[in-house]
Design a protein around this motif. Structure first.
Motif, PDB file in Angstrom:
ATOM      1  N   TYR A  12       0.811  -1.249   0.018  1.00 39.42           N
ATOM      2  CA  TYR A  12      -0.029  -0.031   0.093  1.00 39.42           C
ATOM      3  C   TYR A  12       0.979   1.259  -0.027  1.00 39.42           C
ATOM      4  N   THR A  13       0.284   2.343  -0.527  1.00 39.93           N
ATOM      5  CA  THR A  13       0.963   3.544  -0.253  1.00 39.93           C
ATOM      6  C   THR A  13       0.607   4.306   0.685  1.00 39.93           C
ATOM      7  N   PRO A  14       1.291   4.672   1.609  1.00 43.32           N
ATOM      8  CA  PRO A  14       0.952   5.377   3.030  1.00 43.32           C
ATOM      9  C   PRO A  14       0.759   6.857   2.588  1.00 43.32           C
ATOM     10  N   LEU A  15      -0.174   7.511   3.304  1.00 45.72           N
ATOM     11  CA  LEU A  15      -0.175   8.890   3.074  1.00 45.72           C
ATOM     12  C   LEU A  15       1.147   9.673   3.381  1.00 45.72           C
ATOM     13  N   LEU A  38       4.106   9.090   6.302  1.00 42.47           N
ATOM     14  CA  LEU A  38       5.616   9.081   6.016  1.00 42.47           C
ATOM     15  C   LEU A  38       6.287   9.928   6.814  1.00 42.47           C
ATOM     16  N   ARG A  39       5.901  11.103   6.881  1.00 41.71           N
ATOM     17  CA  ARG A  39       6.565  12.344   7.583  1.00 41.71           C
ATOM     18  C   ARG A  39       6.425  12.294   9.193  1.00 41.71           C
ATOM     19  N   GLU A  40       5.460  11.476   9.549  1.00 47.31           N
ATOM     20  CA  GLU A  40       5.287  11.420  11.045  1.00 47.31           C
ATOM     21  C   GLU A  40       5.715  10.050  11.620  1.00 47.31           C
ATOM     22  N   SER A  41       5.803   9.224  10.812  1.00 48.19           N
ATOM     23  CA  SER A  41       6.460   7.883  11.574  1.00 48.19           C
ATOM     24  C   SER A  41       7.543   7.338  10.553  1.00 48.19           C
ATOM     25  N   SER A  42       8.640   7.028  11.507  1.00 48.81           N
ATOM     26  CA  SER A  42       9.916   6.688  10.820  1.00 48.81           C
ATOM     27  C   SER A  42       9.656   4.969  10.585  1.00 48.81           C
ATOM     28  N   TYR A  43       8.678   4.430  11.324  1.00 49.20           N
ATOM     29  CA  TYR A  43       8.256   2.924  11.022  1.00 49.20           C
ATOM     30  C   TYR A  43       7.795   2.745   9.721  1.00 49.20           C
ATOM     31  N   ILE A  63       9.205   0.888   6.446  1.00 47.06           N
ATOM     32  CA  ILE A  63       8.390  -0.435   5.758  1.00 47.06           C
ATOM     33  C   ILE A  63       8.151   0.203   4.223  1.00 47.06           C
ATOM     34  N   HIS A  64       7.956   1.406   4.130  1.00 47.41           N
ATOM     35  CA  HIS A  64       7.532   1.703   2.758  1.00 47.41           C
ATOM     36  C   HIS A  64       9.036   1.699   1.903  1.00 47.41           C
ATOM     37  N   LEU A  65       9.860   2.265   2.371  1.00 38.75           N
ATOM     38  CA  LEU A  65      11.300   2.132   1.561  1.00 38.75           C
ATOM     39  C   LEU A  65      11.875   0.783   1.446  1.00 38.75           C
ATOM     40  N   TRP A  66      11.573  -0.149   2.489  1.00 44.22           N
ATOM     41  CA  TRP A  66      11.771  -1.508   2.407  1.00 44.22           C
ATOM     42  C   TRP A  66      11.209  -2.208   1.193  1.00 44.22           C
ATOM     43  N   TYR A  67       9.891  -1.969   1.145  1.00 42.78           N
ATOM     44  CA  TYR A  67       9.280  -2.887   0.063  1.00 42.78           C
ATOM     45  C   TYR A  67       9.443  -2.306  -1.139  1.00 42.78           C
ATOM     46  N   LYS A  68       9.720  -0.904  -1.140  1.00 46.37           N
ATOM     47  CA  LYS A  68      10.206  -0.413  -2.749  1.00 46.37           C
ATOM     48  C   LYS A  68      11.359  -1.037  -3.030  1.00 46.37           C
TER      49      LYS A  68
END
Length: 180
Positions: free
Chosen positions: A82-85, A89-94, A98-103
């Motif tokens: 999924y694509t986070p809002l 992404l700005r507020e949650s380092s987790y 995860i977003h960068l890891w999946y990319k």
């Protein structure tokens, strides 16, 4: 659910009378794994679709999954991430991690490319998020449902998809992302 889910479902039933929409309520909240298992037991179709209440699926999401199954009979599960809002992404380092890891993961060398789609063969965590997942119902009879020892959301979907892979079934990553 302590919100107005039942009311929303009742409105959908009125708006879409041709569809067989049902609301299945558990008397005790035993977590998302138990809720998904209850839904799978009651489901009448041969393909089950999962998304979350805080996700928006793209147009043609169901049709795209069904087309993958039609072209790839060995595949028992289709999904993506999924694509986070942007705010998340700005507020949650987790969430950012995860977003960068999946990319990064999705450019894995152990995949076969079919047009813009990717059939995972041996990748680490393909298509494991129930915010964007479908599967053939018969697979549940083969490997079992979601592990109900997971009482809170998180990891029950990863464990379930790992069992699909460990049993040698094909999982298909479809880069048609839902919005979280």
């Amino acid at each position: 659910s302590a919100d107005n889910t039942v009311h929303v479902v009742e409105q959908y039933k009125i708006t879409y009378p041709r569809h067989h929409i049902r609301c299945i309520r558990l008397t005790v909240n035993r977590g998302p794994a138990a809720a998904r298992n209850a839904g799978m037991r009651e489901a009448r179709g041969s393909i089950l679709f999962f998304t979350d209440d805080d996700c928006v699926v793209p147009a043609l999401w169901i049709e795209s999954h069904v087309n993958v199954y039609a072209r790839n009979p060995e595949v028992v599960s289709v999904g993506g991430w999924y694509t986070p809002l942007s705010r998340e992404l700005r507020e949650s380092s987790y969430a950012l991690f995860i977003h960068l890891w999946y990319k990064f993961l999705f450019r894995d060398a152990n995949i076969e490319r079919e047009g813009k789609n990717i059939l995972f063969k041996r990748s680490v965590f393909p298509a494991v998020n129930t915010g964007n997942l479908s599967l053939k119902k018969y697979i549940v009879n083969t490997i079992g449902g979601f592990d109900e020892r997971f009482k809170a959301p998180g990891s029950e979907d990863t464990e379930f998809c790992q069992r699909i892979r460990r049993n040698g079934f094909g999982m298909y990553f479809l880069p048609l992302m839902v919005t979280h």
